[in-house]
Structure formats: structure tokens, C-alpha cells
Design an enzyme around this catalytic site. Sequence first.
Site, short mmCIF file in Angstrom:
data_model
loop_
_atom_site.label_atom_id
_atom_site.label_comp_id
_atom_site.label_asym_id
_atom_site.label_seq_id
_atom_site.Cartn_x
_atom_site.Cartn_y
_atom_site.Cartn_z
N ASP A 317 0.84 -1.19 0.00
CA ASP A 317 0.00 0.00 0.00
C ASP A 317 0.89 1.25 0.00
OD1 ASP A 317 -2.75 1.17 0.41
OD2 ASP A 317 -1.75 1.99 2.18
N GLU A 346 1.40 0.28 -4.99
CA GLU A 346 0.94 1.56 -5.52
C GLU A 346 2.16 2.45 -5.71
OE1 GLU A 346 -3.39 2.54 -3.86
OE2 GLU A 346 -1.93 2.27 -2.27
#
Length: 653
Positions: A317, A346
Amino acid sequence: MLLAGLLTVLAAKPAMSQEFDFDEMTYTPEVTTFKLFAPAKAKGVKVRIYKDGQGGKPLKSVTMKVSSSGQEGAVWTATVKGDLMGRFYTFDTGHGETPGVFAKAVGVNGRRGAIINTMNTWPDDWCCDQHPVVKSPADLVVYELHHRDFSVARPDAKYPGKFLALTEPWAIDHLKQLGVNAVHILPSYDYGSVDETRLNEPQYNWGYDPVNYNVPEGGYSTDPYDPVCRIREFKQMVQALHNAGIAVILDVVYNHTYDIEHSNFQRTFPDYYYRVGSNGSGCGNETASEKPMMRKFMIESVKYWYNEFRIDGFRFDLMGCHDIETMNLIRQELDKLDPSIFIYGEGWSAGQCALPTEQLGVKANIPQMPRIAAFSDELRDGLRGPFDDDTKTGWLGGAPDCEESLKFGIVGGISHPQVDMAKVNYSKQPWATEPTQMMAYVSCHDDMCLVDRLQASVPALAAPTPRHSQQSESSLCSGGAAADAELIRLDLLAQTAVFTSQGVPFMLSGEELLRTKQGVHNSFESPDSINQLDWQNLQRYPQVFKYYQDLIALRRNHPAFRLGDAHLVRKHLEFLDAPKGVVAFRLKDYAGRDDWRNIIVILNANRETATVSIPKAMYTVVCKDGEINEQSTSKIFGRRTTVGPQSALILHD
């Protein structure tokens, strides 16, 4: 001479991050040893022993002593005699009690560490569990799910909303029939926003609020009070998926904690684990991956999930908050265990980080992170529209000048002579060195799911108002049957672009069921009525599931769609001239040693039939007008072909 000798001794002394292994509790029937990395100048550091996971007074309180120290801090130790099996413990450095930063078992709500026999967490035949064999990340089809979303509304689920739901025949059968071979589970460690003592009350969260990073979440177990239960049931889930040939990818959120004040990091060693005052995570705190002990924590954590739980991959993340060196060290350490472990994340942060961008794991720096992948928002937003405005459409809705962004996604984010980077959204330079470094997708848990985004951005597809529950919807769109048909065409077209791309395909669970979250953009704490999958759509729209199933099978059966090598992509993938709103390409000369000599894919987002020139040959039509049939006998011959409105045409010779 004395100074030279002293320098030699200092140079030979290992750094604290090398010396300390985060094994904070070591049990034997005779004595239990506790260790904690904490400030060297802390006063009265204690470990407390409790009978239960919550409530009650300590059975024993022991003062810890410094066993070693360094520039970063000190290792505090204590030994407690006697058999502590089944007891619970906390540390206290003067900032509140905590189970430590690396607890491996906890009581309810994760407030106390637990002393257990790990052998009791093994399911039957756990020693025989094997990781699915994946030769290349290009062979993966990743299916992102939230435990509760996936199973809570399934009528025949025995364990709705639990880890064990993914062990049930209906769940395994659905995943296998769909054809996915990797399940990305949203955060499944112990997180803070769901009170495990009130699971009989409505509560929901995605779980991006970490408390104990190395223990499964109790809310997904059948008994959060039992420290063994959550671990065993998580392993049962992994085992069932592995037995079905499905890899398990864990969503890890090392970039921030639930909060600072009450976090295990802060209570153990104030301010050490954070970039104090920086908010690159967008959650009010930002961890400091570049600090030696935070870096070591991350490395040891992923290794633990692999060794203890047999996890096959990790999704980071906000990877753009972590420094490049740490991400590369994680890759290197996991390679020592298993080079097939897949890492992606990400490639951005949620705000400005304390470190300069050139040091962070953002998309632009992916070339510096070999064998680590990132999501392509170029392809995603080229298809559906910009992330910062749900009402604006993309290529699917007829927005102009989106074709190059699609082409960039189709080649897997690498450099390609036919992709004009000046016309690609967000990135003006290719950022993947290999196509397996790009995650191809059009929707995920963040933002609107695909159906909702199409309804929000394409006026003809507006959702009915007022919205009712998913179960009572008689029509997807306010325009009735014709609009429903158009919505389905665009949905299938979007996924065709994703699954015929050279990147690693990724899909949100429920898209194969025309999932809707009733227009909610960010449903991280919305109720089940918003987030749950509507399984009745299997009967309402069987053609949608079948198309997804056949599309995934097409990719699996034909290596031309998953070359996995930048050189091969540039050699075998060429784009064909096409009108506005159309992207056409050919995979030529038995690409990837495919059985088909040349494969032509034409994607038409226009509301009218399009005509495209193709190399002259006799072709077999395997995808047309929303249907895929690899055994088709339908033929076309010539230099030109037509593709229906808002649909894909796939041919081969």
C-alpha cells in the site's frame, strides 16, 4: 595504535538492526525470555504477565534490563521462570502498555501478546502445503477481494465474512471456474477500526489501519478471544486456496499505522519509527522505512508471513512512501526464500513525503527496483476517466485522445516504438523495464467499481434514482434495457483491454457479477449493503460471467498475451492503423511460441461499427459481439474487417 584498535573494534561491532531479530518472546516450559528494542535511556521498562487477553491485574511484573545498545537504541531483556503457556503479556516503556511491535499471537483486539504453541495453529496436513507453481508473473491473474464483501451475502456460506469462507466449496469452485490463479486479500493482519468484542454489531472497514502487523485479524476468525484460532483459520484458508492451485497475495500497509499516539511503534520507541511531521500517507502519520530498525521490521515481517503462513506475494500500500533501498532489500531477502514471490504496489503516495521523490518507490523509479511491479493508472484512467473527477469519462465513454494511454498499457508500460509517450496521461517516459512490472487494471477497491464509474461518467448509463438495495434492482441503468446492454458492452470491452495487455492482469472481486457499490466512491467504512457482492447477478447476467471466464481462459491458453519480456513484446506486438476511438494490434509470428501464427485484437469504443485494415489472410474469429469461442469455425478473408460498436474483435490465422 590504541585509537586504530578501537576503530577496528567499533567497525566489527554489528549494527543494532543486524543484531536484533524482532523475536520479542521466546518460550520454553522452564523459562520465557522477552526482548524489546526501545530507547536506551528509558526508565523502568517492564514486561507484565496476564492470565487473559483483556481485563484483570497482572500476575507478574518484571523489570527489564539493557543487554546491548547502539546509536539507534537498546535491546532490553527479561526472563520469567515457570511455564507461561497460555498466558498473555505486555511491554511498558513508560508510554502505555503494548504487545510490542512484532507480536505473533494476540488476545482480543490485539492489546496483549499471547504465549501459544505454534504447532496448535497447524491445520491437518499443513506440513504438506505447497506454493502454486508460477513460472512468471505474466502467468498470474490477480483477483482482489475483501473477506467480508466476498462472502457475507452468499446464501450458502457457512462462515460469512470469515477466513474460513474461502475454504468452502462454493468459494473455491467460483474462483476456479472464473479461472483466476491468485487471490489478493485486502489487509488481513490485526487492524484497529473493528472492535472484536462486538462482532455481533454492524461494523465494517477495509483494514488499512494496522495495529499488529504479524497476526491475522480476529474479526475474520470464528473466535477472536482465542489467539490460536485466528492463526489456524488463516492457515486453513491459505491451504484450501493452495490446494486449488491459487496463490495468496497479502496486502501490506507498512506506510502508516492506525494512529501514532496509541500505536505499538510509538509506545515502544517514541518517534523512532515515523517521519515525524510528514503526512505522505494521508493518514496523519508516515513511517520511516529508511531508518535501520523500521527497514529491518519490514523485511522480517514479510519473511515471517512467507515462512509461517506460506504467503505467495505482497502488495504494498502506498509503496511511494517507502524508500527504494528498502524495497530492493525486501526483494533480495525474499529471493533467498523463493524467487517466485511476487511484489507489487501503488507507485505513488497520498501526499508529500519527507524524503525526496528520487529516493522513493514511485512509478518513475520502478527501473531502479528490478522485479517489483506497480499499478498503471495510465491504462486505468485512459479507459475510464481521471481519478480526480468521477464525472469525467475516458476512452470507454468517447473521450478524445486516450488511445496512446491504452497502447502504453497494452505493451506493459515499457518503451515501444509505436507508443507516443507525449500523448500518454501522467507519464511522459516509460517506467517499466519489463512488462511484468506493470499491473494492468481498470478497477480496484479504491475509487468506484467499474459499473459505478461508467454510470457516473457516461450520461446514457446513469443509474436509476432513487437507488435501492442491490437485490431489488430491476435495471442497471435509468435508460432501461438498451442502456443496460450498453453498460455490459463497455464493461466487457474494458476488461478485454486489461486481459489482452502484456502487463499482469488484476481485477476487483465481483466485477464478473457486474458489481455495484451504489455509487459510493470510497466505501472503506460503508455497510455491507454497499460493499457486499450480489451473487444473484450470476443468474441475472450469466453472459457477463461467461465472458470473463472465457477471456481469462483465452489469456491462459495463449502465451502471446503474456510474453513477459520487453524484447519479445517489441519484436512481436505491433499496432495497426485505426480510426479514432479504436485501438488495434497484432501479435505476430507465433509470439511466445503460440499455436496461433498471428493474433489480431481490435478494441472499438465508438457507438458505431468501425472498419480497420488488417494484413491480408484467412482468419478465424474467436471474439465478436461480446462472445469468445476459441473453437470457433467462423472465418473471414481479406484486408479489411469491421468491429461492432463498443466491443472487441479477436482474430487469428
